[in-house]
Design a protein around this motif. Structure first.
Motif, short mmCIF file in Angstrom:
data_model
loop_
_atom_site.label_atom_id
_atom_site.label_comp_id
_atom_site.label_asym_id
_atom_site.label_seq_id
_atom_site.Cartn_x
_atom_site.Cartn_y
_atom_site.Cartn_z
N VAL A 1 -11.41 5.03 5.85
CA VAL A 1 -11.81 4.09 4.81
C VAL A 1 -13.02 3.30 5.31
O VAL A 1 -13.00 2.76 6.41
CB VAL A 1 -10.65 3.12 4.47
N LEU B 1 0.84 -1.20 0.00
CA LEU B 1 0.00 0.00 0.00
C LEU B 1 0.87 1.25 0.00
O LEU B 1 1.95 1.27 0.59
CB LEU B 1 -0.90 0.01 1.24
N ILE C 1 -7.10 -5.68 2.30
CA ILE C 1 -7.18 -4.82 1.12
C ILE C 1 -6.92 -5.72 -0.08
O ILE C 1 -5.86 -6.35 -0.19
CB ILE C 1 -6.17 -3.65 1.18
N LYS D 1 -5.11 6.86 5.46
CA LYS D 1 -6.57 6.76 5.55
C LYS D 1 -6.99 5.62 6.48
O LYS D 1 -7.93 5.78 7.26
CB LYS D 1 -7.17 6.54 4.15
N TRP E 1 -2.96 5.27 1.38
CA TRP E 1 -3.81 4.20 1.93
C TRP E 1 -3.55 4.03 3.42
O TRP E 1 -4.49 3.96 4.22
CB TRP E 1 -3.50 2.87 1.23
N ASP E 2 -2.29 3.94 3.79
CA ASP E 2 -1.96 3.74 5.20
C ASP E 2 -2.48 4.89 6.07
O ASP E 2 -2.98 4.66 7.17
CB ASP E 2 -0.45 3.58 5.40
#
Length: 180
Positions: free
Chosen positions: A81, A68, A173, A75, A72-73
């Motif tokens: 998320v 990721l 994910i 969020k 992403w990390d």
């Protein structure tokens, strides 16, 4: 009063009990080996923790990892998320949880989901010995995923934000469907 001698199994169990007992305030602790030897039990052999066998994925298979990006990390860490689906394994037997995870993961892939919330229950306590009295699903889920048929579809596994279950849940994910 002299009692009967302990057999080796009883002696080992008694050694674990004695080792776990903490003396009351001001009381003198009893040396566990002295107690065991007093009852005729053999001196227990020192044990080393046994690591679970590593599950190796099929050759050439992609495995979940740190794929990721920072966005992403960030969020996930802030709970921004929203999972596309939830798989609740809490309260199931190990066999039922394993089967349900595989089945629901397959469905999520077909639907094109990206983020799954897997509720496992809290992880085992640090002092817990295998087999874990609690957190058995959480302890096994990594092995299930690594050896499962959908391993190449999982981009990463992360701990869930407290609003989604914290220590009792994980985010899976999934990799994007790349067709064409």
């Amino acid at each position: 009063m002299a009692g009967r001698r302990l057999d080796p199994g009883e002696a080992a169990l008694w050694a674990r009990v004695v080792a776990a007992v903490k003396p009351l305030h001001g009381a003198r602790p009893v040396a566990p080996l002295a107690v065991l030897e007093q009852h005729g039990a053999p001196r227990p052999k020192p044990t080393r923790p046994v690591a679970a066998p590593a599950v190796k994925p099929a050759r050439g298979a992609r495995t979940p990892g740190d794929t990721l990006d920072a966005s992403w990390d960030h969020k996930l860490a802030r709970g921004l998320v929203s999972p596309d689906a939830t798989i609740d394994l809490h309260g199931h037997t190990l066999a039922a949880a394993h089967a349900r995870l595989d089945q629901e993961l397959g469905r999520a892939i077909v639907r094109g989901d990206r983020v799954l919330l897997v509720v496992t229950g809290r992880p085992p306590r640090a002092e817990s010995e295998r087999p874990h009295a609690r957190g058995a699903i959480r302890a096994a889920i990594g092995d299930w995923i690594a050896a499962g048929r959908h391993v190449d579809r999982i981009a990463s596994i992360r701990g869930a934000h407290p609003r989604h279950g914290g220590g009792g849940a994980l985010y899976l994910i999934l990799r994007r469907n790349r067709t064409g």
